[in-house]
Scaffold this active site. Structure first.
Site, PDB file in Angstrom:
ATOM      1  N   ARG A 215       5.979  -1.665  -9.249  1.00  0.00           N
ATOM      2  CA  ARG A 215       5.328  -1.132  -8.052  1.00  0.00           C
ATOM      3  C   ARG A 215       4.239  -2.041  -7.510  1.00  0.00           C
ATOM      4  O   ARG A 215       3.623  -1.718  -6.491  1.00  0.00           O
ATOM      5  CB  ARG A 215       4.787   0.264  -8.292  1.00  0.00           C
ATOM      6  CG  ARG A 215       3.662   0.363  -9.294  1.00  0.00           C
ATOM      7  CD  ARG A 215       3.228   1.828  -9.471  1.00  0.00           C
ATOM      8  NE  ARG A 215       3.377   2.585  -8.269  1.00  0.00           N
ATOM      9  CZ  ARG A 215       4.029   3.738  -8.162  1.00  0.00           C
ATOM     10  NH1 ARG A 215       4.555   4.274  -9.227  1.00  0.00           N
ATOM     11  NH2 ARG A 215       4.117   4.343  -7.026  1.00  0.00           N
TER      12      ARG A 215
ATOM     13  N   ARG B 161      18.375  -2.778 -28.139  1.00  0.00           N
ATOM     14  CA  ARG B 161      16.941  -2.837 -27.885  1.00  0.00           C
ATOM     15  C   ARG B 161      16.613  -2.294 -26.497  1.00  0.00           C
ATOM     16  O   ARG B 161      17.480  -2.239 -25.632  1.00  0.00           O
ATOM     17  CB  ARG B 161      16.443  -4.301 -27.937  1.00  0.00           C
ATOM     18  CG  ARG B 161      16.817  -5.064 -29.183  1.00  0.00           C
ATOM     19  CD  ARG B 161      16.004  -4.642 -30.389  1.00  0.00           C
ATOM     20  NE  ARG B 161      16.510  -5.291 -31.599  1.00  0.00           N
ATOM     21  CZ  ARG B 161      16.043  -6.448 -32.080  1.00  0.00           C
ATOM     22  NH1 ARG B 161      15.053  -7.053 -31.450  1.00  0.00           N
ATOM     23  NH2 ARG B 161      16.561  -6.986 -33.162  1.00  0.00           N
TER      24      ARG B 161
ATOM     25  N   GLU C 175       6.124  12.193  -1.025  1.00  0.00           N
ATOM     26  CA  GLU C 175       6.385  13.622  -0.882  1.00  0.00           C
ATOM     27  C   GLU C 175       5.159  14.524  -0.947  1.00  0.00           C
ATOM     28  O   GLU C 175       4.990  15.400  -0.107  1.00  0.00           O
ATOM     29  CB  GLU C 175       7.263  14.050  -2.044  1.00  0.00           C
ATOM     30  CG  GLU C 175       8.676  14.207  -1.714  1.00  0.00           C
ATOM     31  CD  GLU C 175       9.236  14.922  -2.902  1.00  0.00           C
ATOM     32  OE1 GLU C 175       9.619  16.085  -2.708  1.00  0.00           O
ATOM     33  OE2 GLU C 175       9.202  14.325  -4.009  1.00  0.00           O
TER      34      GLU C 175
ATOM     35  N   THR D 180       7.381   5.399  -0.790  1.00  0.00           N
ATOM     36  CA  THR D 180       7.619   5.643  -2.210  1.00  0.00           C
ATOM     37  C   THR D 180       8.590   4.599  -2.700  1.00  0.00           C
ATOM     38  O   THR D 180       9.601   4.332  -2.053  1.00  0.00           O
ATOM     39  CB  THR D 180       8.219   7.022  -2.504  1.00  0.00           C
ATOM     40  OG1 THR D 180       8.905   6.944  -3.768  1.00  0.00           O
ATOM     41  CG2 THR D 180       9.248   7.452  -1.491  1.00  0.00           C
ATOM     42  N   ILE D 181       8.288   4.014  -3.827  1.00  0.00           N
ATOM     43  CA  ILE D 181       9.233   3.064  -4.400  1.00  0.00           C
ATOM     44  C   ILE D 181      10.494   3.783  -4.855  1.00  0.00           C
ATOM     45  O   ILE D 181      11.525   3.165  -5.038  1.00  0.00           O
ATOM     46  CB  ILE D 181       8.623   2.266  -5.567  1.00  0.00           C
ATOM     47  CG1 ILE D 181       8.269   3.168  -6.742  1.00  0.00           C
ATOM     48  CG2 ILE D 181       7.412   1.464  -5.134  1.00  0.00           C
ATOM     49  CD1 ILE D 181       8.114   2.382  -8.024  1.00  0.00           C
ATOM     50  N   ASP D 182      10.424   5.103  -5.017  1.00  0.00           N
ATOM     51  CA  ASP D 182      11.569   5.851  -5.546  1.00  0.00           C
ATOM     52  C   ASP D 182      12.645   6.147  -4.502  1.00  0.00           C
ATOM     53  O   ASP D 182      13.744   6.552  -4.855  1.00  0.00           O
ATOM     54  CB  ASP D 182      11.096   7.187  -6.138  1.00  0.00           C
ATOM     55  CG  ASP D 182      10.285   6.995  -7.399  1.00  0.00           C
ATOM     56  OD1 ASP D 182      10.486   5.975  -8.088  1.00  0.00           O
ATOM     57  OD2 ASP D 182       9.432   7.848  -7.688  1.00  0.00           O
TER      58      ASP D 182
ATOM     59  N   ILE E  35       5.162  -3.034 -13.403  1.00  0.00           N
ATOM     60  CA  ILE E  35       5.451  -4.240 -12.617  1.00  0.00           C
ATOM     61  C   ILE E  35       6.392  -3.932 -11.458  1.00  0.00           C
ATOM     62  O   ILE E  35       6.483  -4.698 -10.518  1.00  0.00           O
ATOM     63  CB  ILE E  35       6.030  -5.400 -13.465  1.00  0.00           C
ATOM     64  CG1 ILE E  35       7.328  -5.006 -14.169  1.00  0.00           C
ATOM     65  CG2 ILE E  35       5.017  -5.896 -14.483  1.00  0.00           C
ATOM     66  CD1 ILE E  35       8.065  -6.213 -14.767  1.00  0.00           C
TER      67      ILE E  35
END
EC number: 2.7.1.90
Lengths: 341, 341, 341, 341
Positions: free
Chosen positions: D274, D265, D103, D125-127, D272
């Site tokens: 990306r 937990r 972006e 973008t990995i997103d 890791i």
């Protein structure tokens, strides 16, 4: 001191890791100078020598194959081979060689060492059949790939209630078949060391079907049935009716189908077992072999090769004509018979 | 003969493979009868006993975790713990126990054995710190996962010319850090056995940057700097305003950034190191441990645990108060110093 | 409402994910009741009906294959097939069917729907050749496995300067070959849709060698050379001199070796492409297909199947006799020709 | 024609695949000449220009990261940024730019395009939150890594009957959380688009425990509880005693443990997600984006970016100030609610 490095025989995950650690420690710790000989003994015969320094080994640790190339060339099958190698070493001022290879490559190294060449060996083979070392690098990667394939085949076998035969590498020894078969939960494991009884195999297959499970048969490419069990009529015929001998995996599937009446198919894993990035175990072992090999050069301990004993790296003599291959012995194989059938 | 099986301590890839091979061989070869004790020593204390037969171990070989559940319960910290365990065994007609666990679980087993219980142990821990065995299962899987993570982090580090710190498991020993660091081509490896000098670490980091490579620092969660190097202001505070020590990975990244002026980030691998399907190596080792453990039960060789020595499975005494953990010794660590910086 | 579920055709990663989401949503949201029909249409013909509830679909999302079994049975090739299916549905009070399968299974579903059965289809095939949907689940997993294999083969090819041929699945369409070939950086990709010129293939192979790279040729099992190029003399001969027709991969390697004088080998990936745990993409797609299929049942929208269009799941009519398979068109194939040679 | 290529923003698997296909097609098909601008807009500002030809893109397809380096530099936040970029282009004779980024990088490209620069964009973008395209490359790889991690965590959760929280990337959008959560069989999925009710989350967690399963909660790093639910005492303090908000994952585990009394937990996947080799899907998409981007340059179709629509690559305008990010809409999120709890 100038040290030459060569990689011979079939490619194997971890070769680059050895090259890297030999060069890193040799240069940084001992001030050695390195060159590579291209394509195994072929480069040594032809004087094909390339530069090899710390920059050229950056980033190669996780990469399969060998940046130096490889070949199955045997210097003793070439006219005047040993003398030509000596000429190459002299011409390039090479004081010692680190030879990374399997039985054949190391056997030649052993012979050359007895003729006076200054050599240190590093054993490699995905087959794990080099005597004198607990494991060779490349083997763990190959077993991992074969195990993953067997994991995948289970679901296909179960979905179709079908016997699946997996042919893995191993002409003379069954290490990959045994380890991957045990790890993959195979129902039958067949190795070259132990001729199998096809009737027993079919009995195991049928017992598995009886409990409503689909059998997986793991077979080393070099496994053979007991004498007399593979006869001409077992060979398949092509569309013109001509007989042809299939690989052992294909033969097994045909025979299982014929004798049990169940559907049976074969997968031949082939070259994917020897390529690609080495496993963490193989990177660790290959790296340590390289570090210890260059120590042996430093110590002038020629005629030796690195070997794994437990968690230690030791030096053992290079193989000679009397050194056999390391095979699966009966007691180990028998450990797993409880899982058959 | 009725044999109980329990799994204690943190979960670990390969536990199910042990359970399967114990039961398969025990039932098929020796005609034993099996039950499971749920959640480690907790089930032994509470009499929580479940059926365990060949059908219930089908298909569990490749599955992580443990079908019997686990806990960190120590029977010696419970009132009358040992007697309650004896009661459970008596109530369910259990003649012997196979106890699969790490140091704590096996330590309790050793103590109970000295009180007369018929027990055989199987060592497990992803940390590889059980003395007496070359390797424990679970370790190879953990190292593989950490190595794959380091492989991935290299590309991020290089793209942004940034130092990346990877915190791996290992409270008391640096086996995972050392193996994964070597296999992943780390530039600095820090282990609990050897307090580190933060100035040396920063010097290594900077030397790497100077050659235009991005450094990867692998640190075991239990690693610590030399005395005096970590001071109060480095610690963060918890929600009640109490100081708390941040994880060593986070501290290292802050410190590297502060001292070198370079960007530095941390990844804490955490629980993904201990879950999931075991590697082929771990399935092989766990399966063999199981087979040999049930042999020990058959032989009445109680008070022992299975151990790997080279390629052989042997029996060694269960740990006692004098058995320390297995740590990374200096000579092994020093082998790899050539790769630092 | 009682809904039956069946899976037909070759097994495919993601089948279990569909079954799970159909049942979870059907039971929890709509109060439906479910049964499974074993082994595709075979169970429908034979009345082989099994219980199917939320408990029985727990944990199956990541597992390959199908818990309901599968077969290639075509109900229209059995005497009175459609009537026998109606009888099974009536006998078990089944109001509607969710049919998960490839072209053949869905074609039968379409025909049965036109005869009045209340059916909703879900397309599956690793080959990706079902018309009407952008992708089918199973395909991404198969492409991933083939790509990983090609990655591995590169290192072997380079180490030995050898051409490697990889035969992947795809009898009638080249989707796996094209996607895996592009993702794996192949130098030649051959698909059934486009008969290839063996001379062009060899020219590409040689151009690659000229630049000192080892060529990878990816070929779909159904690819064929141009008319006249595969003649009897191309067939290999076994050790008795009898001709035999090899698979296309083997033929290609022999022909490349013969025409270029270079070493060439073949790997046939086979069944490992269709087994094992589905990729994240396939689990997502299969899960959504299941959710939308049970919505279609709820809506009474029978005679439809779920399909992916962009990021949306839509309903399209079940295939009929006029629906062809989805093939690789020339413009897509041509996009990648820049990478050949 | 001379074309410059730059990669901006966080690194992302597939960047190298784009660079390779841009250069391969540009050189081989169109006779273009290429240069790289180092480290995103930074190299454009500083005139850091490097050669880029077919030889320099060999072998980079499967490698993560970017051979051109990257940065988050925004040219509009530097004095006279746009003019300095024009100077760089003029000084190096660069006629057009291919800008690969997320972006921010593409937003700057859009603004520069409106000022007259000849630019073509490629979204990464990995997103997966770039509007106008169905998917961006890098996303599938990230989802695959997160799913594999969730698979592993299931076994740890089940063995210890413990709730496990997995924090994945996604500051402003929940695409990774939603896809990986669905593919991994999570019991709760929390995304930034939808503030969550911690009481509802705990109810889901408890319902899972009631059925004797261990819950997995997948949370995007940018997810937040409903107003008022996160209060000051929940925050921890940094080394200067200032309050700081712990990561949402850690907060959730504390809160779940406090409210349900169960052990909980957290694992933060971090970087890791990306790094490393792109998945087959991402290599396919990135390769096609590159091919189409260079076509757009050839066509003089500046001010556009490549986008995926179904299975087609199309051109859409570069983003401007009014282009929002692509977020998970309610109807998609609601599809999966049947799996919660």
């Amino acid at each position: 001191m100038r040290v030459g490095v060569l990689t011979g025989g079939g490619d194997c995950p971890g070769l680059n890791a050895v090259i890297r650690s030999v060069v890193r420690k040799g240069v940084q710790e001992y001030g050695f100078d390195f060159v590579g000989l291209r394509d195994g003994w072929l480069g040594a015969l032809r004087g094909h020598v390339v530069p090899l320094d710390v920059a050229s080994v950056r980033g190669i640790l996780p990469r399969g194959g060998t940046v130096l190339g490889s070949s199955r060339t045997n210097p003793f099958k070439h006219d005047d081979g040993p003398r030509r190698i000596e000429d190459t070493l002299a011409a390039h001022g090479i004081d010692a060689l680190v030879v990374i290879g399997g039985e054949d490559t190391l056997g030649a190294a052993g012979e050359l060492s007895r003729r006076g060449l200054r050599l240190v060996g590093v054993p490699k083979t995905i087959d794990n059949d080099v005597a004198g070392t607990d494991y060779t690098f490349g083997f763990d990667t190959a077993v991992g790939i074969a195990t993953e394939a067997i994991d995948r085949l289970h679901t296909t076998a179960e979905s179709h209630m079908r016997a699946l035969v997996v042919e893995v590498m191993g002409r003379h020894s069954g290490w990959i078949a045994l380890h991957a078969g045990v790890a993959g939960g195979a129902n039958v494991i067949l190795v070259p060391e132990r001729p199998f009884d096809i009737e027993q195999v079919c009995a195991w297959v049928q017992s598995r079907f009886r409990f409503n499970y689909a059998p997986i048969v793991v077979v080393a490419e070099g496994a053979v049935p007991k004498e007399g069990q593979m006869v001409l009529k077992d060979r398949s015929r092509d569309e013109y009716g001509h007989v042809r001998l299939s690989g052992i995996g294909e033969w097994l599937a045909l025979e299982i189908a014929r004798r049990t009446g169940k559907d049976a198919r074969t997968t031949v894993l082939g070259y994917i077992q020897r390529g690609g990035s080495p496993s963490a175990f193989d990177r660790w072992l290959a790296t340590r072999f390289g570090l210890h090999a260059v120590d042996a050069v430093k110590d002038g301990d020629f005629g030796t090769m690195t070997a794994l004993r437990g968690t230690q790296i030791v030096r053992v003599p290079l193989p000679d004509a009397h050194t056999g291959t390391k095979v699966v012995d009966d007691s180990l194989y028998d450990e797993f018979e409880v899982f058959f059938g």
